[in-house]
Design a protein around this motif. Structure first.
Motif, PDB file in Angstrom:
ATOM      1  N   LEU A 152      59.550 -28.193  -2.520  1.00  0.00           N
ATOM      2  CA  LEU A 152      58.268 -27.456  -2.472  1.00  0.00           C
ATOM      3  C   LEU A 152      59.510 -25.226  -1.988  1.00  0.00           C
ATOM      4  CD1 LEU A 152      55.774 -26.477  -3.313  1.00  0.00           C
ATOM      5  CD2 LEU A 152      54.906 -26.578  -0.853  1.00  0.00           C
ATOM      6  N   VAL A 153      59.486 -24.747  -2.870  1.00  0.00           N
ATOM      7  CA  VAL A 153      59.989 -22.985  -3.118  1.00  0.00           C
ATOM      8  C   VAL A 153      59.268 -22.103  -2.404  1.00  0.00           C
ATOM      9  CG1 VAL A 153      62.469 -24.320  -2.652  1.00  0.00           C
ATOM     10  CG2 VAL A 153      61.334 -23.382  -4.427  1.00  0.00           C
ATOM     11  N   GLU A 154      59.700 -21.267  -2.585  1.00  0.00           N
ATOM     12  CA  GLU A 154      59.086 -20.069  -2.308  1.00  0.00           C
ATOM     13  C   GLU A 154      59.172 -18.958  -3.236  1.00  0.00           C
ATOM     14  OE1 GLU A 154      56.817 -16.328   0.564  1.00  0.00           O
ATOM     15  OE2 GLU A 154      57.346 -18.048   1.102  1.00  0.00           O
ATOM     16  N   SER A 155      59.718 -18.520  -4.349  1.00  0.00           N
ATOM     17  CA  SER A 155      60.205 -17.418  -5.014  1.00  0.00           C
ATOM     18  C   SER A 155      60.220 -16.218  -4.721  1.00  0.00           C
ATOM     19  CB  SER A 155      60.040 -17.752  -6.584  1.00  0.00           C
ATOM     20  OG  SER A 155      58.927 -16.857  -6.781  1.00  0.00           O
ATOM     21  N   ALA A 156      60.925 -15.031  -5.083  1.00  0.00           N
ATOM     22  CA  ALA A 156      61.415 -14.302  -5.145  1.00  0.00           C
ATOM     23  C   ALA A 156      59.983 -12.891  -5.164  1.00  0.00           C
ATOM     24  CB  ALA A 156      61.992 -12.648  -5.307  1.00  0.00           C
ATOM     25  N   ASN A 157      58.924 -13.117  -5.724  1.00  0.00           N
ATOM     26  CA  ASN A 157      57.742 -12.812  -6.043  1.00  0.00           C
ATOM     27  C   ASN A 157      56.674 -13.238  -5.743  1.00  0.00           C
ATOM     28  OD1 ASN A 157      57.111 -15.303  -7.777  1.00  0.00           O
ATOM     29  ND2 ASN A 157      57.337 -13.779  -9.459  1.00  0.00           N
ATOM     30  N   LYS A 158      56.981 -13.708  -4.448  1.00  0.00           N
ATOM     31  CA  LYS A 158      56.223 -15.051  -3.513  1.00  0.00           C
ATOM     32  C   LYS A 158      55.390 -16.155  -3.869  1.00  0.00           C
ATOM     33  CE  LYS A 158      56.211 -12.000   0.356  1.00  0.00           C
ATOM     34  NZ  LYS A 158      56.359 -12.366   1.339  1.00  0.00           N
ATOM     35  N   LYS A 159      55.771 -16.818  -5.031  1.00  0.00           N
ATOM     36  CA  LYS A 159      55.178 -17.130  -5.777  1.00  0.00           C
ATOM     37  C   LYS A 159      55.265 -19.613  -5.324  1.00  0.00           C
ATOM     38  CE  LYS A 159      53.216 -16.237  -9.530  1.00  0.00           C
ATOM     39  NZ  LYS A 159      53.145 -16.422 -11.023  1.00  0.00           N
ATOM     40  N   GLU A 160      54.857 -20.170  -4.759  1.00  0.00           N
ATOM     41  CA  GLU A 160      55.123 -21.367  -4.721  1.00  0.00           C
ATOM     42  C   GLU A 160      55.889 -21.979  -5.940  1.00  0.00           C
ATOM     43  OE1 GLU A 160      52.251 -23.705  -2.337  1.00  0.00           O
ATOM     44  OE2 GLU A 160      53.248 -22.537  -0.998  1.00  0.00           O
ATOM     45  N   VAL A 161      56.426 -22.405  -5.789  1.00  0.00           N
ATOM     46  CA  VAL A 161      57.203 -23.443  -7.092  1.00  0.00           C
ATOM     47  C   VAL A 161      57.554 -24.953  -6.482  1.00  0.00           C
ATOM     48  CG1 VAL A 161      58.982 -22.964  -8.916  1.00  0.00           C
ATOM     49  CG2 VAL A 161      58.358 -21.420  -7.734  1.00  0.00           C
ATOM     50  N   THR A 162      57.427 -26.250  -7.716  1.00  0.00           N
ATOM     51  CA  THR A 162      58.118 -27.032  -6.831  1.00  0.00           C
ATOM     52  C   THR A 162      58.937 -27.652  -8.259  1.00  0.00           C
ATOM     53  OG1 THR A 162      55.766 -27.455  -6.182  1.00  0.00           O
ATOM     54  CG2 THR A 162      56.878 -29.696  -6.700  1.00  0.00           C
ATOM     55  N   TYR A 163      59.644 -28.626  -7.702  1.00  0.00           N
ATOM     56  CA  TYR A 163      60.640 -29.095  -8.120  1.00  0.00           C
ATOM     57  C   TYR A 163      61.302 -30.703  -7.711  1.00  0.00           C
ATOM     58  CZ  TYR A 163      62.367 -24.041  -9.822  1.00  0.00           C
ATOM     59  OH  TYR A 163      62.345 -22.797 -10.424  1.00  0.00           O
ATOM     60  N   GLY A 164      61.925 -31.523  -8.782  1.00  0.00           N
ATOM     61  CA  GLY A 164      61.496 -32.783  -8.280  1.00  0.00           C
ATOM     62  C   GLY A 164      62.846 -33.141  -9.463  1.00  0.00           C
ATOM     63  N   TRP A 165      63.594 -34.561  -8.984  1.00  0.00           N
ATOM     64  CA  TRP A 165      64.767 -34.448  -9.644  1.00  0.00           C
ATOM     65  C   TRP A 165      63.844 -37.091  -8.990  1.00  0.00           C
ATOM     66  CZ3 TRP A 165      65.135 -30.713  -6.490  1.00  0.00           C
ATOM     67  CH2 TRP A 165      65.722 -29.772  -6.879  1.00  0.00           C
TER      68      TRP A 165
END
Length: 192
Positions: free
Chosen positions: A157-170
């Motif tokens: 779970l990361v916070e993008s430059a525009n302050k949105k949370e983004v989730t990635y999975g593998w």
């Protein structure tokens, strides 16, 4: 009355002949549908081949099982977890944009994940810029029946430059013996 008796006998003969022809046709159809010996032999051979493959797979699973070998599963899983927790949060966080720094990072990460698939993972995901910080990274281990092909799922779970949370999975097919990635695929994570 004689006329009716003759008609009944005639009708009976017609029905008997029709039934005889019908039984003959059905008999020929049934004989034609009976499997031939060579077809049965082919099916038996195919069944034996499948049974051999099942036995080979069972033997392979037993041979590669962590429970069969003297293999320290706990330390191998900890080592794998540490590798993922070292690389993935470093990828998805605020980083410098210089190409020299990027080469240095890629080199360090490919030492952590050696091999072709490790390099592919770094190549496909390593240049992820535009994130402020990594909020969390979690590593999940799947069923451990084969230490050479262990399923590992990593979610970050990361916070993008525009302050949105983004989730990635593998999903990773990981070799705990050699500590290498066999294969990986990105998975879609739904968040509410």
């Amino acid at each position: 009355m004689k006329q009716q008796k003759k008609e009944r006998e005639s009708n009976l003969k017609v029905w008997m002949m029709t039934a005889g022809v019908l039984f003959a046709v059905l008999g020929m159809f049934a004989i034609a549908r009976v499997p031939k010996n060579d077809e049965l032999n082919d099916i038996r051979a195919e069944i034996k081949t499948v049974e051999k493959q099942i036995v080979q797979e069972q033997n392979s699973q037993t041979k590669n099982s962590a429970y069969k070998q003297k293999f320290d599963v706990v330390s191998a899983e900890e080592e794998a977890r540490d590798k993922f927790l070292k690389v993935i949060p470093a990828i998805y966080t605020k980083r410098k944009f210089s190409s020299a720094k990027q080469k240095e990072e890629f080199s360090a990460w490919t030492k952590i994940f050696p091999g072709k698939e490790g390099k592919n993972f770094i190549k496909n995901n390593g240049d992820s810029y535009g994130y402020l910080r990594n909020k969390s990274t979690t590593v999940y281990f799947g069923d451990l029946t084969d230490v050479s092909h262990t399923k590992i799922t990593v979610v970050t779970l990361v916070e993008s430059a525009n302050k949105k949370e983004v989730t990635y999975g593998w999903d990773f097919d990981y070799n705990l013996k050699t500590q290498r990635i066999n294969s990986f695929k990105e998975i879609n994570i739904e968040r509410n």
